[in-house]
Enzyme design. Structure first.
Site, PDB file in Angstrom:
ATOM      1  N   LYS A 114      66.148  53.880 -74.115  1.00  0.00           N
ATOM      2  CA  LYS A 114      66.123  53.472 -75.527  1.00  0.00           C
ATOM      3  C   LYS A 114      64.986  52.506 -75.805  1.00  0.00           C
ATOM      4  CE  LYS A 114      70.534  54.460 -77.414  1.00  0.00           C
ATOM      5  NZ  LYS A 114      71.876  54.017 -77.698  1.00  0.00           N
ATOM      6  N   LYS A 206      69.825  66.321 -73.443  1.00  0.00           N
ATOM      7  CA  LYS A 206      71.209  66.101 -73.859  1.00  0.00           C
ATOM      8  C   LYS A 206      71.345  66.268 -75.375  1.00  0.00           C
ATOM      9  CE  LYS A 206      72.773  61.961 -73.995  1.00  0.00           C
ATOM     10  NZ  LYS A 206      73.095  60.558 -73.749  1.00  0.00           N
ATOM     11  N   LYS A 209      72.967  62.237 -81.035  1.00  0.00           N
ATOM     12  CA  LYS A 209      73.044  61.919 -82.473  1.00  0.00           C
ATOM     13  C   LYS A 209      71.653  61.779 -83.067  1.00  0.00           C
ATOM     14  CE  LYS A 209      77.307  59.187 -81.953  1.00  0.00           C
ATOM     15  NZ  LYS A 209      77.445  58.017 -81.065  1.00  0.00           N
TER      16      LYS A 209
HETATM   17  P1  TYM Z   1      78.333  57.268 -77.615  1.00  0.00           P
HETATM   18  O1  TYM Z   1      78.729  56.877 -78.995  1.00  0.00           O
HETATM   19  O2  TYM Z   1      76.898  57.482 -77.325  1.00  0.00           O
HETATM   20  O3  TYM Z   1      79.073  58.589 -77.198  1.00  0.00           O
HETATM   21  C1  TYM Z   1      80.469  58.684 -77.329  1.00  0.00           C
HETATM   22  C2  TYM Z   1      81.053  59.556 -76.236  1.00  0.00           C
HETATM   23  O4  TYM Z   1      80.487  60.865 -76.281  1.00  0.00           O
HETATM   24  C3  TYM Z   1      79.970  61.195 -75.009  1.00  0.00           C
HETATM   25  N1  TYM Z   1      78.779  62.032 -75.205  1.00  0.00           N
HETATM   26  C4  TYM Z   1      78.613  63.229 -74.631  1.00  0.00           C
HETATM   27  N2  TYM Z   1      79.404  63.938 -73.815  1.00  0.00           N
HETATM   28  C5  TYM Z   1      78.946  65.150 -73.413  1.00  0.00           C
HETATM   29  N3  TYM Z   1      77.752  65.657 -73.808  1.00  0.00           N
HETATM   30  C6  TYM Z   1      76.926  64.970 -74.632  1.00  0.00           C
HETATM   31  N4  TYM Z   1      75.762  65.498 -75.025  1.00  0.00           N
HETATM   32  C7  TYM Z   1      77.352  63.694 -75.074  1.00  0.00           C
HETATM   33  N5  TYM Z   1      76.801  62.756 -75.894  1.00  0.00           N
HETATM   34  C8  TYM Z   1      77.691  61.747 -75.949  1.00  0.00           C
HETATM   35  C9  TYM Z   1      79.612  59.869 -74.358  1.00  0.00           C
HETATM   36  O5  TYM Z   1      79.549  59.980 -72.952  1.00  0.00           O
HETATM   37  C10 TYM Z   1      80.751  59.003 -74.828  1.00  0.00           C
HETATM   38  O6  TYM Z   1      81.899  59.203 -74.009  1.00  0.00           O
HETATM   39  N6  TYM Z   1      78.531  53.225 -74.765  1.00  0.00           N
HETATM   40  C11 TYM Z   1      79.363  54.230 -75.379  1.00  0.00           C
HETATM   41  C12 TYM Z   1      80.396  53.669 -76.319  1.00  0.00           C
HETATM   42  C13 TYM Z   1      81.299  52.632 -75.753  1.00  0.00           C
HETATM   43  C14 TYM Z   1      82.334  52.849 -74.803  1.00  0.00           C
HETATM   44  C15 TYM Z   1      82.944  51.578 -74.596  1.00  0.00           C
HETATM   45  C16 TYM Z   1      82.807  53.978 -74.130  1.00  0.00           C
HETATM   46  C17 TYM Z   1      81.298  51.293 -76.056  1.00  0.00           C
HETATM   47  N7  TYM Z   1      82.297  50.669 -75.384  1.00  0.00           N
HETATM   48  C18 TYM Z   1      84.013  51.411 -73.713  1.00  0.00           C
HETATM   49  C19 TYM Z   1      83.873  53.803 -73.240  1.00  0.00           C
HETATM   50  C20 TYM Z   1      84.457  52.540 -73.048  1.00  0.00           C
HETATM   51  C21 TYM Z   1      78.444  55.149 -76.153  1.00  0.00           C
HETATM   52  O7  TYM Z   1      77.344  54.837 -76.458  1.00  0.00           O
HETATM   53  O8  TYM Z   1      78.995  56.263 -76.560  1.00  0.00           O
END
Ligand code: TYM
Length: 343
Positions: A114, A206, A209
């Site tokens: 990032k 990947k 968003k």
């Molecule tokens: P975020 O918002 O980027 O993504 C949310 C969840 O979606 C999964 N994900 C994917 N899984 C499969 N294929 C993809 N292309 C894909 N893109 C996203 C992510 O692995 C995630 O499970 N840091 C985290 C948010 C967070 C969090 C936490 C998660 C903050 N605190 C505590 C677990 C526990 C994040 O950026 O997710």
């Protein structure tokens, strides 16, 4: 003292939800309600580590909470809330900022991706992001975290923070009556065929968003025609489908579409290939499009209804935050004592 088997996960309101978020995370949250105490958060404080228009942040926060419920999470059973309503997340993350080491954060691949060349100019919050994530999880002493593959490294860091806290404060933890450790060991739950959903246009990237190309990402709110069009135009190779998973080796785009099918149908990749082995894309893509529409369209419809009912959404999020606080407040009281804060 035994720990309650508790699951925590979260999604950032930083863009429209997509199929990767659904298959890698939300869809897998639902069955855990039967076996665990489940806490699912909309991590708005994580979202603002990069600039968010306040109106978009609000809209996406409601959208994610609505997606949780529309996908089958029951707000009476699961705790559903947005992070900023429970201030203890911020407080614990500050303490973890003082436990974690700069070098640990600097090694995070998501930070490096990032920040890129620009690391002097990104927010301090982006650097400390994994520390807030550790606070999310450990504030509830959660032992399981269902996430996609990309979050594994952050969860290793969560374990490192818990371990160092338990070690640094072992005397105080003991004197509070805990035998071994205060924060538990957390496991990442990265399972199923779609832990890493890839772009429909490039099987090595990947699905995310923030992809510039709309055709590479299926959004949860896409209508049926758009979903079908995106799947039918997805990049593939000219070969027919193999009859078993080994035949997908080196075929990133093919592997991605088959994995998406398997995850949407709750079947294994091998099982899907038993049915479609030998078939061409002209057969498989329409079948995948129909399946995706049949799963996603009802969810999108329910999401639209829910985001249209703000008073109900506010009630659900407030209620979730109250229940989350009931767990978090006593934990923070103990943490303050352990650290030596005077109250
Ligand atoms: P975020 O918002 O980027 O993504 C949310 C969840 O979606 C999964 N994900 C994917 N899984 C499969 N294929 C993809 N292309 C894909 N893109 C996203 C992510 O692995 C995630 O499970 N840091 C985290 C948010 C967070 C969090 C936490 C998660 C903050 N605190 C505590 C677990 C526990 C994040 O950026 O997710």
């Amino acid at each position: 003292m035994p720990f309650t088997p508790r699951v925590f996960s979260g999604i950032k309101p930083s863009g429209d939800l997509h199929l990767g978020n659904y298959l890698g995370a939300i869809r897998r949250f639902v069955p855990l309600q039967d076996t665990h105490e489940t806490i699912y958060c909309v991590v708005d404080m994580h979202a603002i580590t990069v600039w968010q228009e306040p109106e978009d942040l609000r809209r996406w926060t409601y959208e994610i909470a609505a997606a949780y419920i529309a996908s089958g999470l029951n707000p009476e059973r699961s705790i559903i809330f947005n992070q900023s309503q429970v201030v203890e997340h911020a407080e614990l993350s500050w303490i973890f900022n003082c436990v974690a080491r700069m070098g640990w954060m600097a090694r995070m691949t998501q930070f490096k991706d990032k920040a890129g060349e620009n690391s002097e100019h990104v927010s301090l919050g982006l650097f400390a992001y994994p520390s807030l994530m550790a606070a999310d999880i450990l504030l509830y002493k959660s032992t399981g975290v269902p996430v996609g593959d990309d979050q594994k490294q952050h969860l290793e860091l969560t374990r490192d923070i818990a371990k160092k806290f338990n070690h640094d404060f072992r005397k105080q933890i003991k004197s509070l009556g805990f035998d071994e450790e205060y924060f538990p060991h957390t496991e990442s739950m990265v399972t199923g065929p779609a832990t890493r959903v890839m772009s429909l246009k490039d099987g090595k990237k990947k699905m995310s968003k923030s992809d510039a190309s709309d055709m590479s990402t299926i959004y949860m709110m896409d209508d049926a025609d758009t979903i079908s069009k995106k799947i039918k135009r997805a990049t593939t190779d000219p070969e027919p489908l193999p009859s078993e998973a080994a035949g997908l080796e080196g075929r990133a785009e093919a592997s991605n579409l088959v994995s998406i099918y398997a995850a949407l149908a709750d079947r294994s990749v091998d099982d899907v290939l038993r049915e479609f082995g030998g078939a061409g894309w002209g057969t498989f893509k329409p079948a995948l499009a129909d399946l995706a529409v049949s799963v996603l369209s009802p969810i999108a419809g329910e999401m639209r209804r829910l985001v249209g009912d703000k008073p109900e959404m506010d009630r659900i999020l407030r209620n979730g935050a109250d229940r989350a606080r009931a767990i978090a407040v006593p934990v923070m009281d103990e943490v303050r004592q352990i650290v030596g804060f005077v109250r």
